[in-house]
Design a protein around this motif. Sequence first.
Motif: not given
Lengths: 458, 168
Positions: B3, B32-35, B122-123, B125-130, B140
């Motif tokens: 990913q 997918d979009i993360l906001t 969903n613990l 969930a893949g790549l994430y950034d604070p 992603t």
Amino acid sequence: MQERVTRTHEEINSELLSFNLKAPMWYWGLVGFMGTLALGAAISFGIMLNRGMGVTGMNRPVMWGLFLTDFIFWIGISHAGVMLSAILRLSKAEWRRPATRAAEVLTVFSLMVAALHPVVHAGRPWRVIYWVFPYDFARGLWVNVRSPLVWDPAAIFTYLTGSTLFVIVALIPDIAVLRDRTRGVRHKIYRALALGWRGTPRQWKLQIVAGFLLSALLLPVFVSVHSIVSWDFAVNIGVEGWHATIFAPYFVIGAVHSGVSAVVTMMIVLRGMFKWDKYIRPEHLDSLGRLLIVIATAWLFFFFIEFTFALFSLESQEIALRDLQVFTWPFWPLFLAFIVLGYIFPVSMWLSRRVRRSIKWMLITSLAVNVGMWLERFLIIIPGLARKQPLTFDWGTYHPSIFEITIVVGAFGFVFFLLLMFAKVFPLIPLFDIKEGQTLADNIQVGRRSVPALRIEE
Amino acid sequence: MPQMLALFSDDQEAANATEALEQAGYGNDNFDILTDAPYPEGAFGERETKHKLYVFPFIGALLGLSVALLLTTATQIAYPLVTGGKPILSLPPMLIISYEGTMLGAIIFTVIGIFFESRVPNLRAGLYDPRITEGYVGITVDVAEDRLNAVEQLFRRAGAEDVLKEGS
């Protein structure tokens, strides 16, 4: 024109979470003070359990005293959350954004404390279990579903569960922000509580739909709760002044009046404590002030109807009760204070735009409403019971004991204690709601003019 | 497939990046979009979210009503107390408790539905950034090993401030 303050998302995070991440010393002093008040109530309750109900001022015929006055009062305050959060959310009122979370949390804690009062009033709290839960399979004893003693817990349990879930669902995105800004054990706790929230369009869509759906589901519950509480009185044919068909709407609108006023008080206190003047602004108080004029006047209408129709029958017992409420010491000054503080003073002040936008005056008037509305509940319960019997030698009166007063004061302390503890762990202003409001209010170009995309003027 | 997460400080650039992704053959199902706040639906070219949340309160309401009716009927029949010659089953109080039971069931099932449809908890969930909760928009995308560099270049050209890869 509304005073728009544009903040970056990072600034919103750091300003609204600064208190969660590092609380000042005065906060712990305040927590200690409120905790001491609550402890005082717990000690009084312990003494009451040990020595019996004789330590209270309750006696025949006044068997309901400060505990149930306070019960009705806190149930009333609990109507703030749904009134503000649900109705304003459904009507898409932009100015709701900074107020919703605080109102919802106030609902949960005041409801919890309200539910404690009948248990305290029972004197032997463990016996409440017999009345409420259908559990005694062995002896074949069951709860009496025809009694308001069962209706009340059913309504309060539904409202408390719904309000708590409402708060939890809306908290998850903000917990994710805390997760990303903490380290160590706190990070682990927030990570678990955030449930793996990432902020995908699907999650946001469900969050918005959930807000509307839960608001729509909680609204009828909110109406039912105070209606059922009013039926504790209204189904009682033995007490003059209680057996009135108008009690349900009268109680509901009274609860909304005191609840929304309590939210105004709380917003002003939060603004002062946490320096949230960029988020809780005079125009928010202005809008709430205008809303309160309508609510208060609707409440006055129901009060007028209830009072007029009671006198219309010209029954001697009813007239004796009203005479006690309005003209007899020590109730007449309380009645006067109730009318002046509950309606005349605040509403006449709110008619002025300058007052509605004044932090000081909105604090004073909103506090006045709640003093007035507490007195209203007191004046429904005590004089009604004092003149319950038809024969004058059976009339009585009531003097609250120090134990009752300590428990009532402690209940206020406990609600504020819980609110302060919540404010330390979770943000009391919904971060994502503020950010969304700002995103939607970003300027767009129309010809040569740049105007807000969302119309947020008055 | 590994990913990749691209971070944009500007939402317009993020919208351009999703358009570029679609042109490169990555459909709506691949990214997918993360906001950190809700955006108007379709702001980043994502497809309309379909869900069945509205079914949950109806199921809950039916269950709640059934339990409340059972409880009120059974308790009155189990301890038959005749009051004033009236029927054992007193309908007005049954209505009150059934109403509360119905609403309670509807609310609880709505919340279950929210969790189910939002795919939480969903613990993994893949790549994430604070930085996403500081206002960055994250995209992603699952990318085949041999196209990692091409997609990274695509993101960089669209204005990504940072591009993270799984395992990097």
